[in-house]
Design a protein around this motif. Structure first.
Motif, PDB file in Angstrom:
ATOM      1  N   TYR A  67      33.988  39.530  30.025  1.00 54.29           N
ATOM      2  CA  TYR A  67      34.866  39.131  28.921  1.00 54.29           C
ATOM      3  C   TYR A  67      35.687  37.881  29.265  1.00 54.29           C
ATOM      4  N   LYS A  68      36.197  37.831  30.487  1.00 57.91           N
ATOM      5  CA  LYS A  68      36.984  36.670  30.919  1.00 57.91           C
ATOM      6  C   LYS A  68      36.144  35.391  30.820  1.00 57.91           C
ATOM      7  N   GLN A  70      33.587  34.950  28.834  1.00 58.25           N
ATOM      8  CA  GLN A  70      33.358  34.670  27.417  1.00 58.25           C
ATOM      9  C   GLN A  70      34.523  33.880  26.828  1.00 58.25           C
ATOM     10  N   ARG A  71      35.734  34.287  27.149  1.00 54.43           N
ATOM     11  CA  ARG A  71      36.919  33.567  26.653  1.00 54.43           C
ATOM     12  C   ARG A  71      36.973  32.148  27.199  1.00 54.43           C
ATOM     13  N   ASP A  72      36.687  32.011  28.492  1.00 55.00           N
ATOM     14  CA  ASP A  72      36.694  30.679  29.102  1.00 55.00           C
ATOM     15  C   ASP A  72      35.631  29.784  28.457  1.00 55.00           C
ATOM     16  N   ARG A  75      36.721  28.671  24.948  1.00 55.03           N
ATOM     17  CA  ARG A  75      37.785  27.659  24.948  1.00 55.03           C
ATOM     18  C   ARG A  75      37.320  26.314  25.503  1.00 55.03           C
TER      19      ARG A  75
END
Length: 85
Positions: A67-68, A70-72, A75
């Motif tokens: 998940y981390k 995916q967010r990176d 962005r």
């Protein structure tokens, strides 16, 4: 002069049926995943054609690992930027 094309060789290249092409795909995917970060992973697999009309082919993909990541990636376009390296 007449040129005779090796149709089987063209299909082997197009559909990735040789070990050289498969290893080339894997190498590109691994390089992109390494350039993206430790949060990306590469995968190669055989994908069947649609509705039995095409024989399918080898495909390579690079995806986020958690998940981390995916967010990176959302962005910063981390995987997309790794294509330029």
């Amino acid at each position: 002069m007449r040129i005779e094309w090796n149709q089987k060789a063209f299909k082997d290249v197009r559909y990735g049926r040789t070990s050289d092409i498969i290893s080339e795909l894997e190498g590109h995917a691994e390089r992109i995943a390494d350039d993206a970060s430790a949060m990306a992973r590469a995968r190669t697999r055989w994908v069947h054609g649609r509705h039995g009309t095409s024989p399918g082919r080898w495909r390579a993909s690079v995806v986020t690992a958690d998940y981390k990541a995916q967010r990176d990636n959302a962005r910063n376009n981390t995987i997309l930027r790794a294509l330029d390296n």
